[in-house]
Design a protein around this motif. Sequence first.
Motif, PDB file in Angstrom:
ATOM      1  N   PHE A  88       0.865  -1.183   0.000  1.00 49.72           N
ATOM      2  CA  PHE A  88       0.000   0.000   0.000  1.00 49.72           C
ATOM      3  C   PHE A  88       0.900   1.232   0.000  1.00 49.72           C
ATOM      4  CE2 PHE A  88       1.000  -1.113   4.296  1.00 49.72           C
ATOM      5  CZ  PHE A  88       1.223   0.087   4.949  1.00 49.72           C
ATOM      6  N   GLY A  89       0.500   2.253  -0.720  1.00 49.57           N
ATOM      7  CA  GLY A  89       1.298   3.472  -0.781  1.00 49.57           C
ATOM      8  C   GLY A  89       2.736   3.171  -1.167  1.00 49.57           C
ATOM      9  N   ASP A  90       3.672   3.688  -0.371  1.00 50.16           N
ATOM     10  CA  ASP A  90       5.099   3.453  -0.622  1.00 50.16           C
ATOM     11  C   ASP A  90       5.632   2.232   0.116  1.00 50.16           C
ATOM     12  OD1 ASP A  90       5.258   5.736  -2.228  1.00 50.16           O
ATOM     13  OD2 ASP A  90       5.702   7.041  -0.516  1.00 50.16           O
ATOM     14  N   TRP A  91       4.744   1.489   0.764  1.00 53.45           N
ATOM     15  CA  TRP A  91       5.175   0.365   1.588  1.00 53.45           C
ATOM     16  C   TRP A  91       4.872  -0.965   0.906  1.00 53.45           C
ATOM     17  CZ3 TRP A  91       7.931   1.495   5.893  1.00 53.45           C
ATOM     18  CH2 TRP A  91       7.803   2.782   6.425  1.00 53.45           C
ATOM     19  N   THR A  92       5.851  -1.876   0.967  1.00 54.05           N
ATOM     20  CA  THR A  92       5.690  -3.213   0.400  1.00 54.05           C
ATOM     21  C   THR A  92       6.266  -4.244   1.368  1.00 54.05           C
ATOM     22  OG1 THR A  92       5.904  -2.361  -1.859  1.00 54.05           O
ATOM     23  CG2 THR A  92       6.233  -4.731  -1.548  1.00 54.05           C
ATOM     24  N   MET A  93       5.528  -5.330   1.547  1.00 50.05           N
ATOM     25  CA  MET A  93       6.027  -6.393   2.412  1.00 50.05           C
ATOM     26  C   MET A  93       7.215  -7.084   1.751  1.00 50.05           C
ATOM     27  SD  MET A  93       4.043  -9.739   3.966  1.00 50.05           S
ATOM     28  CE  MET A  93       4.258 -10.724   2.469  1.00 50.05           C
ATOM     29  N   GLU A 162      -1.046  10.295  19.100  1.00 52.11           N
ATOM     30  CA  GLU A 162      -2.299  10.211  18.350  1.00 52.11           C
ATOM     31  C   GLU A 162      -2.037   9.923  16.878  1.00 52.11           C
ATOM     32  OE1 GLU A 162      -4.722  13.674  18.819  1.00 52.11           O
ATOM     33  OE2 GLU A 162      -5.465  13.053  20.793  1.00 52.11           O
ATOM     34  N   ILE A 163      -2.906   9.095  16.308  1.00 50.13           N
ATOM     35  CA  ILE A 163      -2.911   8.836  14.866  1.00 50.13           C
ATOM     36  C   ILE A 163      -4.333   9.111  14.387  1.00 50.13           C
ATOM     37  CG2 ILE A 163      -2.558   7.158  13.025  1.00 50.13           C
ATOM     38  CD1 ILE A 163      -1.126   6.330  16.374  1.00 50.13           C
ATOM     39  N   LYS A 164      -4.501  10.134  13.590  1.00 51.50           N
ATOM     40  CA  LYS A 164      -5.835  10.533  13.147  1.00 51.50           C
ATOM     41  C   LYS A 164      -6.103  10.066  11.720  1.00 51.50           C
ATOM     42  CE  LYS A 164      -6.229  14.635  16.096  1.00 51.50           C
ATOM     43  NZ  LYS A 164      -6.509  16.093  16.155  1.00 51.50           N
ATOM     44  N   THR A 165      -7.326   9.599  11.513  1.00 55.49           N
ATOM     45  CA  THR A 165      -7.803   9.273  10.173  1.00 55.49           C
ATOM     46  C   THR A 165      -9.057  10.104   9.918  1.00 55.49           C
ATOM     47  OG1 THR A 165      -9.277   7.493  10.901  1.00 55.49           O
ATOM     48  CG2 THR A 165      -6.970   6.907  10.488  1.00 55.49           C
ATOM     49  N   GLU A 166      -9.666   9.900   8.772  1.00 54.42           N
ATOM     50  CA  GLU A 166     -10.893  10.636   8.474  1.00 54.42           C
ATOM     51  C   GLU A 166     -12.034  10.224   9.396  1.00 54.42           C
ATOM     52  OE1 GLU A 166     -11.876  10.111   4.414  1.00 54.42           O
ATOM     53  OE2 GLU A 166     -10.152  11.232   3.637  1.00 54.42           O
ATOM     54  N   THR A 235       0.599   5.588  10.430  1.00 49.67           N
ATOM     55  CA  THR A 235      -0.278   6.645   9.919  1.00 49.67           C
ATOM     56  C   THR A 235      -0.824   6.270   8.541  1.00 49.67           C
ATOM     57  OG1 THR A 235       0.961   8.330  11.145  1.00 49.67           O
ATOM     58  CG2 THR A 235      -0.412   9.089   9.318  1.00 49.67           C
ATOM     59  N   ASP A 236       0.024   5.672   7.708  1.00 49.92           N
ATOM     60  CA  ASP A 236      -0.412   5.253   6.369  1.00 49.92           C
ATOM     61  C   ASP A 236      -1.304   4.007   6.423  1.00 49.92           C
ATOM     62  OD1 ASP A 236       1.117   7.313   5.354  1.00 49.92           O
ATOM     63  OD2 ASP A 236       2.835   6.036   4.847  1.00 49.92           O
ATOM     64  N   PHE A 237      -1.033   3.138   7.391  1.00 50.33           N
ATOM     65  CA  PHE A 237      -1.698   1.832   7.445  1.00 50.33           C
ATOM     66  C   PHE A 237      -3.020   1.859   8.217  1.00 50.33           C
ATOM     67  CE2 PHE A 237      -1.187  -2.916   8.555  1.00 50.33           C
ATOM     68  CZ  PHE A 237      -1.620  -3.310   7.297  1.00 50.33           C
ATOM     69  N   MET A 238      -3.195   2.835   9.096  1.00 49.93           N
ATOM     70  CA  MET A 238      -4.350   2.832   9.993  1.00 49.93           C
ATOM     71  C   MET A 238      -5.698   2.800   9.273  1.00 49.93           C
ATOM     72  SD  MET A 238      -5.140   2.458  13.108  1.00 49.93           S
ATOM     73  CE  MET A 238      -3.794   2.958  14.191  1.00 49.93           C
ATOM     74  N   PRO A 239      -5.893   3.534   8.167  1.00 51.73           N
ATOM     75  CA  PRO A 239      -7.192   3.420   7.480  1.00 51.73           C
ATOM     76  C   PRO A 239      -7.505   1.993   7.034  1.00 51.73           C
ATOM     77  CG  PRO A 239      -6.015   5.362   6.716  1.00 51.73           C
ATOM     78  CD  PRO A 239      -5.046   4.576   7.556  1.00 51.73           C
ATOM     79  N   LEU A 240      -6.481   1.218   6.694  1.00 53.34           N
ATOM     80  CA  LEU A 240      -6.689  -0.170   6.295  1.00 53.34           C
ATOM     81  C   LEU A 240      -7.005  -1.040   7.510  1.00 53.34           C
ATOM     82  CD1 LEU A 240      -3.698  -0.402   3.792  1.00 53.34           C
ATOM     83  CD2 LEU A 240      -6.105   0.027   3.266  1.00 53.34           C
ATOM     84  N   LEU A 241      -6.395  -0.722   8.641  1.00 54.98           N
ATOM     85  CA  LEU A 241      -6.704  -1.447   9.876  1.00 54.98           C
ATOM     86  C   LEU A 241      -8.152  -1.201  10.299  1.00 54.98           C
ATOM     87  CD1 LEU A 241      -3.510  -0.934  12.089  1.00 54.98           C
ATOM     88  CD2 LEU A 241      -4.328  -3.054  11.067  1.00 54.98           C
ATOM     89  N   GLU A 242      -8.618   0.018  10.108  1.00 58.03           N
ATOM     90  CA  GLU A 242     -10.002   0.334  10.465  1.00 58.03           C
ATOM     91  C   GLU A 242     -10.982  -0.549   9.695  1.00 58.03           C
ATOM     92  OE1 GLU A 242      -9.682   5.067  11.681  1.00 58.03           O
ATOM     93  OE2 GLU A 242     -10.303   4.498   9.660  1.00 58.03           O
ATOM     94  N   LYS A 243     -10.694  -0.784   8.426  1.00 58.67           N
ATOM     95  CA  LYS A 243     -11.572  -1.638   7.625  1.00 58.67           C
ATOM     96  C   LYS A 243     -11.552  -3.076   8.132  1.00 58.67           C
ATOM     97  CE  LYS A 243     -11.023   1.087   3.386  1.00 58.67           C
ATOM     98  NZ  LYS A 243     -10.539   1.069   1.975  1.00 58.67           N
ATOM     99  N   CYS A 244     -10.451  -3.446   8.765  1.00 59.82           N
ATOM    100  CA  CYS A 244     -10.302  -4.819   9.257  1.00 59.82           C
ATOM    101  C   CYS A 244     -11.091  -5.058  10.539  1.00 59.82           C
ATOM    102  CB  CYS A 244      -8.824  -5.117   9.497  1.00 59.82           C
ATOM    103  SG  CYS A 244      -8.484  -6.670  10.355  1.00 59.82           S
ATOM    104  N   ILE A 245     -11.102  -4.076  11.445  1.00 60.01           N
ATOM    105  CA  ILE A 245     -11.660  -4.347  12.773  1.00 60.01           C
ATOM    106  C   ILE A 245     -12.886  -3.525  13.131  1.00 60.01           C
ATOM    107  CG2 ILE A 245      -9.370  -4.975  13.611  1.00 60.01           C
ATOM    108  CD1 ILE A 245      -9.377  -2.338  15.177  1.00 60.01           C
TER     109      ILE A 245
END
Length: 246
Positions: A88-93, A162-166, A235-245
């Motif tokens: 996702f974004g600039d990050w790759t496993m 704090e890590i803020k998302t939309e 910060t980049d990953f948190m929106p994806l975590l929100e969809k998970c949980i």
Amino acid sequence: MLPTPGRPVPKPTLQMSTEQKTKPVSSEKVRSDSAASVRGKSRIVAVSLLLVITLVSGSVHAYLDGRFVDQELAGRRAEAITALPTSFGDWTMISEEQLDGAASELLRPHGSIVRNYRNSESGATVKFAMILGPRGPVAVHTPEICYRSTGNAPSGARRATEIKTEQHTHQAWTLEFKDKQSGEASLHVLYAWSDGGAFAAAEQPRFWMVENLYKIQLASPSLGDGTNHGLQFLTDFMPLLEKCIL
């Protein structure tokens, strides 16, 4: 009065009153019998109370350790964790690991991932771990414990970030570690828990009234530039975590 002639003279009899026939009971014996009765009742009460305490404490401990679990629901949530994106974004496993055997035995997770990601722009790497497991063991296993065995030690007190998302405002504990021998900064670590809502930098998550907890933990090498790359990743990953949980 004189006896009548010709009649036998009755022999005198000695009569005793009821008070004289009954031997008085000493006050010491009364007190002794009463004390013995009280002691007997006290033992019964003590044993009963001990039994109740044992049963209640066992039930509380089992509840805090999350032994009363909806296995079907836990299984679905565990599958959602493994489905988190590898890019996702600039990050790759760049690699994936299994949860350490000792940690797995301790935490008894329903699901977990341990992945290493690299940022294509900065070259920074982050180890990201996420688990879902019984509240008790998941809540008490913190980096302050596990990283000490790797030659590192906290260089200061943890602080909430704090890590803020939309949609939500999350919090995570941020902690820096230093090498025990050289004393130089070695790792940036972040960790937080969730009960299915926003992630929190909680003080006592073990006492949350839920069966299971999510926990995330990130570690990134300190590159000496003052940048917490783990925080950037989260910060980049948190929106994806929100969809998970959520």
